[in-house]
Design an enzyme around this catalytic site. Structure first.
Site, PDB file in Angstrom:
ATOM      1  CE  LYS A  28      -3.751  -2.186   2.583  1.00  0.00           C
ATOM      2  NZ  LYS A  28      -4.800  -2.293   3.368  1.00  0.00           N
ATOM      3  CE1 TYR A  53      -9.223  -2.934   0.300  1.00  0.00           C
ATOM      4  CE2 TYR A  53      -8.599  -0.844  -0.708  1.00  0.00           C
ATOM      5  CZ  TYR A  53      -8.221  -1.973   0.070  1.00  0.00           C
ATOM      6  OH  TYR A  53      -6.922  -2.185   0.363  1.00  0.00           O
ATOM      7  CG  PHE A  78     -13.645   1.851   6.904  1.00  0.00           C
ATOM      8  CD1 PHE A  78     -13.278   1.058   5.979  1.00  0.00           C
ATOM      9  CD2 PHE A  78     -14.293   0.878   8.043  1.00  0.00           C
ATOM     10  CE1 PHE A  78     -13.331  -0.426   5.649  1.00  0.00           C
ATOM     11  CE2 PHE A  78     -14.485  -0.431   7.750  1.00  0.00           C
ATOM     12  CZ  PHE A  78     -14.004  -1.207   6.704  1.00  0.00           C
ATOM     13  NE  ARG A  89      -6.193 -12.523   4.547  1.00  0.00           N
ATOM     14  CZ  ARG A  89      -6.831 -11.374   4.488  1.00  0.00           C
ATOM     15  NH1 ARG A  89      -6.923 -10.499   3.696  1.00  0.00           N
ATOM     16  NH2 ARG A  89      -7.904 -11.053   5.595  1.00  0.00           N
ATOM     17  NE  ARG A 133      -2.245  -5.947   7.089  1.00  0.00           N
ATOM     18  CZ  ARG A 133      -3.361  -6.335   6.748  1.00  0.00           C
ATOM     19  NH1 ARG A 133      -4.081  -7.594   7.446  1.00  0.00           N
ATOM     20  NH2 ARG A 133      -3.868  -5.720   5.678  1.00  0.00           N
ATOM     21  CG  ASN A 148      -3.663  -2.556   6.760  1.00  0.00           C
ATOM     22  OD1 ASN A 148      -3.503  -2.457   5.629  1.00  0.00           O
ATOM     23  ND2 ASN A 148      -4.689  -3.185   7.180  1.00  0.00           N
ATOM     24  CG  HIS A 181      -4.864  -6.256  -0.631  1.00  0.00           C
ATOM     25  ND1 HIS A 181      -6.267  -6.253  -0.061  1.00  0.00           N
ATOM     26  CD2 HIS A 181      -5.027  -6.937  -1.482  1.00  0.00           C
ATOM     27  CE1 HIS A 181      -7.034  -6.958  -0.619  1.00  0.00           C
ATOM     28  NE2 HIS A 181      -6.242  -7.374  -1.772  1.00  0.00           N
ATOM     29  CD  GLU A 188      -8.682  -8.886  -4.023  1.00  0.00           C
ATOM     30  OE1 GLU A 188      -7.616  -8.983  -3.853  1.00  0.00           O
ATOM     31  OE2 GLU A 188      -9.498  -8.666  -3.295  1.00  0.00           O
TER      32      GLU A 188
END
Ligand code: DAT
Length: 140
Positions: free
Chosen positions: A11, A51, A59, A87, A104, A114, A117, A128
Site C-alpha cells: 500500500k 474494495y 471507512f 494472509r 504488519r 497497514n 493487502h 483482484e
C-alpha cells in the site's frame, strides 16, 4: 499441496517508507514465485472496484482516499497454498493484533494504514488479479 495464485499489494504507506524490497524478499524467501509486478497509482474507479465489498462501510471513503494517495506495488504471487500463506505472513488487519514477525506487526501501526493487502480467498484472488494484471503480464 495446492498450487495457487493470489494478489498482494504494498500500500502507499509501505511504498513511501521504502519497504518494497524487504516485503518482496519475504515472499521469495517463503518460496513463492513473483509472477507479476508493477508500481502504479490506482485510479479512483479501480480502487472502488477493488474494495467493492466495503462500499457500505463507514471507512470506505477514507480507504479509497488512502489507497489512491500514492503509488502502490501490485504483485501476483504463485505457490503452494499461497492464499492463506500470504494472509498468515501479513498478520491481522489491525497491526496491534498482528502476531510477532508478521509484516504488519513489524512495519505497520494503524488499521487504516497497514502496509499490505492480500486476497482473502480464491474468488477474491482471481477477481483482484484480473483487475490489476492481464494474462500476458504474468510469468508462466
Ligand atoms: P484485510 O486488509 O486484512 O483483508 P479487510 O478486508 O477487512 O482487511 O479490510 C480492508 C482494509 O480496509 C483494511 O486493510 C484496512 C481497512 N479497514 C478495515 N477495517 C477498518 C476499520 N475498522 N477502520 C478503518 N479502516 C479499516
Amino acid at each position: 499441496r495446492d498450487m495457487q495464485r493470489t494478489y498482494a499489494m504494498i500500500k502507499p504507506d509501505g511504498v513511501r517508507r521504502q519497504l518494497t524490497a524487504r516485503i518482496l524478499q519475504r515472499f521469495i524467501d517463503k518460496g513463492y514465485r513473483v509472477i507479476g509486478l508493477k508500481q502504479l497509482v490506482i485510479p479512483r474507479e479501480l480502487a472502488e472496484q477493488h474494495y467493492a465489498e466495503h462500499r457500505e462501510r463507514p471507512f470506505f471513503g477514507e480507504l479509497v482516499d488512502f489507497i489512491t494517495s500514492g503509488p502502490v506495488v501490485a504483485i501476483a504471487l504463485e505457490g503452494e497454498n499461497v492464499i492463506t500463506g500470504l494472509r498468515a505472513m501479513m498478520g491481522a488487519t489491525n497491526p496491534k493484533d498482528a502476531a510477532p514477525g508478521t509484516i504488519r506487526a513489524d512495519h505497520a501501526t494503524t488499521i487504516g494504514e497497514n502496509v499490505i493487502h492480500g486476497s482473502a480467498n480464491e474468488e477474491d484472488a482471481a477477481r483482484e488479479l484480473g483487475l490489476f494484471f492481464g494474462d500476458a503480464e504474468l510469468l508462466r
